[in-house]
Design a protein around this motif. Structure first.
Motif, short mmCIF file in Angstrom:
data_model
loop_
_atom_site.label_atom_id
_atom_site.label_comp_id
_atom_site.label_asym_id
_atom_site.label_seq_id
_atom_site.Cartn_x
_atom_site.Cartn_y
_atom_site.Cartn_z
N UNK A 22 14.30 17.65 -0.29
CA UNK A 22 13.57 17.14 -1.28
C UNK A 22 13.92 15.54 -1.01
N UNK A 23 14.65 14.87 -0.05
CA UNK A 23 15.31 13.20 0.49
C UNK A 23 13.81 13.51 1.02
N UNK A 24 13.72 13.59 2.11
CA UNK A 24 12.63 13.61 2.86
C UNK A 24 11.01 13.13 2.05
N UNK A 25 10.92 14.58 1.48
CA UNK A 25 9.44 14.56 0.40
C UNK A 25 9.33 13.33 0.12
N UNK A 26 10.71 12.27 -1.08
CA UNK A 26 10.47 11.82 -1.72
C UNK A 26 9.88 10.23 -1.10
N UNK A 27 11.02 10.16 -0.55
CA UNK A 27 10.64 8.99 0.59
C UNK A 27 9.26 9.22 1.16
N UNK A 141 9.86 23.59 1.39
CA UNK A 141 9.19 23.19 1.59
C UNK A 141 8.45 22.73 -0.13
N UNK A 142 8.29 23.61 -0.90
CA UNK A 142 8.42 23.68 -2.39
C UNK A 142 9.52 22.49 -2.53
N UNK A 257 4.79 23.27 -6.79
CA UNK A 257 4.68 24.81 -7.52
C UNK A 257 4.54 25.49 -6.67
N UNK A 258 3.09 25.66 -5.59
CA UNK A 258 2.67 26.96 -4.95
C UNK A 258 3.66 27.16 -4.07
N UNK A 259 4.45 26.36 -3.38
CA UNK A 259 5.27 26.76 -2.92
C UNK A 259 6.53 27.52 -3.08
N UNK A 260 6.97 27.11 -4.15
CA UNK A 260 8.40 27.75 -4.73
C UNK A 260 8.00 29.71 -4.46
N UNK A 309 -3.17 24.14 0.87
CA UNK A 309 -2.33 23.08 1.95
C UNK A 309 -0.93 24.03 1.73
N UNK A 310 -0.29 24.38 0.75
CA UNK A 310 0.95 24.47 0.57
C UNK A 310 1.98 25.38 1.22
N UNK A 311 0.76 26.79 0.97
CA UNK A 311 1.64 27.01 2.55
C UNK A 311 1.21 27.80 3.30
#
Length: 393
Positions: A22-27, A141-142, A257-260, A309-311
């Motif tokens: 989550x933090x990596x994606x946020x950055x 990755x979600x 959403x799709x990754x979850x 691309x999600x998955x």
């Protein structure tokens, strides 16, 4: 350690690595709305911007090349602690850079810290999968995409109303706090992997490089949306800064959403079939975005691309981390290094083409790369989840 305590530790480790995703994606997502400001603040051309983003990719690939070796020696938990805490400071360093030479150094450092963090967190997710005896890669990755959605969606508004420095400072503080708490609960490999690497060496298995090629083609397309979608909407489709930032936000939000749901879809349809269907949808979305006459249609098309691309990346990374004869850290290092080479090569090339033509044809070309991934999807059969033969004790 008894079975119940081992499971509780594994569950805590699962949420700890999710928090770091989550933090990596946020950055990363917070960097996307900074790009138009970065361009005007340093008074540079799109081609020069492409070269600076190239240095981000160079830093990432440099760190990734060695990360598998470091993980083999020290374990993914230790390496992730190092890179995670350093990576949280990267965006602020870039936002503070007053000129092009210092911005170049800052971009290299930012890319290196994010890249090393990426390899280590994916390798640690494979460890968690084996400990829990179930797949968690797509949902991990979600969380990354959820962070990207938050960073991209809020970033344009925050920069427009409070300035790029205030935005970068808040992003840094939030990311550092999340990572500092999460690293305390990461889990380690059950047994050391150092026997494979007494010194740095590339694996001999050729299949891991073909899986890496699929990662490369997928992440060129993903990087094109991250680095250039906002400028495409702003400069060619007439969107303001806040709306331009929604391109990557829509892409990341749908992707999240799709990754979850991705682990369940992969278990039901299989990794290869899921990858083929995903690549087809992603190619269609990228094609529509490149031909779009309006910013809102382009935003919707980027969302469709995110749906596809999600998955793709989680399946490809899982395949890389489960190759025969090599450790998960080494396989992940090869695949992520090749994947992020897309971020190394594509930005400068895209910047050069956009300087002379436009972004529309570039996104159309990206759809062709995704079709190539569709044709190679059979190589992802190693992503069919298989836990360790011996559960955690």
């Amino acid at each position: 350690m008894n079975a119940s305590n081992a499971m509780l530790t594994a569950i805590r480790g699962r949420w700890a690595v999710a928090a770091i995703f989550l933090a990596n994606g946020f950055l990363t997502g917070s960097w996307a709305p900074q790009i138009p400001v970065f361009l005007t603040r340093l008074e540079i051309t799109k081609f020069t911007l492409g070269l600076l983003i190239l240095l981000f990719g160079a830093g990432a690939v440099t760190a990734m090349t060695w990360c598998g070796h470091l993980i083999s020696k020290h374990g993914s938990r230790t390496v992730l602690r190092w890179f995670g805490l350093c990576g949280s400071l990267g965006l602020l360093v870039v936002a503070l850079a007053p000129n092009v030479p210092l911005a170049a150094i800052a971009m290299f450092i930012f890319g290196g810290s994010i890249g090393g963090m990426d390899v280590a967190m994916n390798a640690n997710a494979v460890v968690v999968e084996r400990r829990l005896s179930r797949a968690i890669m797509s949902s991990s990755h979600g969380f990354w995409s959820l962070g990207g959605f938050a960073g991209g969606g809020l970033g344009g508004f925050a920069i427009q109303h409070y300035g790029h420095l205030a935005h970068a400072a808040v992003v840094t503080a939030l990311a550092f706090a999340v990572i500092a708490v999460a690293v305390r609960h990461l889990i380690a490999e059950d047994r050391p992997q150092a026997t494979e690497h007494h010194k740095f060496a590339l694996p001999a298995n050729p299949l891991v490089y073909l899986v890496g090629l699929m990662a490369l083609l997928t992440m060129i397309s993903e990087g094109a949306v991250l680095d250039w979608a906002a400028l495409y909407l702003r400069q060619e489709l007439g969107a303001d800064l806040a709306i331009a930032g929604l391109a990557y936000a829509a892409f990341s939000g749908v992707m999240a959403i799709m990754r979850f749901f991705g682990d369940g879809v992969r278990n039901r349809l299989g990794a290869v079939m899921t990858l083929r269907a995903s690549a087809l949808v992603a190619a269609a979305g990228m094609l529509i975005a490149g031909l779009s006459p309006s910013p809102w249609l382009a935003i919707a098309a980027f969302a469709l691309c995110g749906f596809g691309i999600a998955n793709m990346v989680p399946i490809i990374f899982s395949a890389g981390g489960n190759q025969e004869g090599i450790s998960s850290g080494t396989g992940m290092s090869v695949v992520t290094t090749m994947g992020y080479s897309g971020i190394l090569v594509a930005p400068s090339a895209i910047g050069f083409v956009a300087e002379h033509f436009s972004f529309g044809p570039i996104f159309v070309a990206m759809s062709g790369l995704l079709i190539v991934v569709l044709l190679m999807a059979g190589l992802a059969h190693r992503a069919e989840f298989a836990p360790d033969a011996t559960p955690a004790e």
